[in-house]
Scaffold this active site. Sequence first.
Site, PDB file in Angstrom:
ATOM      1  N   ASP A  16       0.847  -1.125  -0.013  1.00  0.00           N
ATOM      2  CA  ASP A  16      -0.018   0.030   0.286  1.00  0.00           C
ATOM      3  C   ASP A  16       0.804   1.313  -0.022  1.00  0.00           C
ATOM      4  OD1 ASP A  16      -2.140   1.727   0.151  1.00  0.00           O
ATOM      5  OD2 ASP A  16      -2.421   1.302   2.285  1.00  0.00           O
ATOM      6  N   ASP A  18      -0.218   4.584   0.483  1.00  0.00           N
ATOM      7  CA  ASP A  18      -0.271   5.683   1.631  1.00  0.00           C
ATOM      8  C   ASP A  18      -0.084   5.162   2.937  1.00  0.00           C
ATOM      9  OD1 ASP A  18      -1.297   7.385  -0.286  1.00  0.00           O
ATOM     10  OD2 ASP A  18      -3.338   6.620  -0.132  1.00  0.00           O
TER      11      ASP A  18
END
Length: 229
Positions: A16, A18
Amino acid sequence: MQGDFSLADCDVMGFDLDHTLCRYHLPQSARLIYDSFAHYLVTEKGYDKDLLTLAPDSLDFCCKGLVLDIEEGNFLKLAEDGTVLRASHGTKCMTSEEILETFGRREWKHFSTVSGMVSRSAKYYLYDNYFDLPGALLCARVVDSLDQHDRQKTYDFWKDMVAAIQHNYKISAFKALVMCYFNEFRGKIVSYCDWYGNVDILELYFDSIPYVLLIINKTRNALENTLKY
């Protein structure tokens, strides 16, 4: 699940972006998100200009897991059994006595759906990520403003808040020269995020795993801007 785990046994590894590879400076990004939402409500929807002024410690109001009762203007923190642990009406915290009088010791009326797969409805909104969390403070201040000027018992501002979120995060907002989150973010990206640790460690995965994926919930334009940094 087996006791031993080896990356060599994996066919695909996903990361991921973020808050994992890209680490956000939360105080700065929270203020930016708040300002972007508030600017839209004031300039496009005619809300009180006082919403644009924010005390430095005001964002302490925001925390993951807050539930907004949209019609009543209440913000709740719920226990595992659905009872109300803490509550405020707008930004005004309720006392233990007020909480007991308002909610009793019973399960909150919408808890059965909040605890399932649905975290949003026309009746409530669960704040569960950093990209809309500053909106909780903005909504609370809107409730305060409406109470002061209109003495409302039920509230109808949520549609305007949704419009503010959509305005700031849609693709056309990124491309247009308007006051919105992404345009400010891409102009001063170093103020809002940096890369986490030693990103070169990814090379180890490239050598041992056939496919390495980057998982992201962003528009293409916003993703490209972040990756260039």
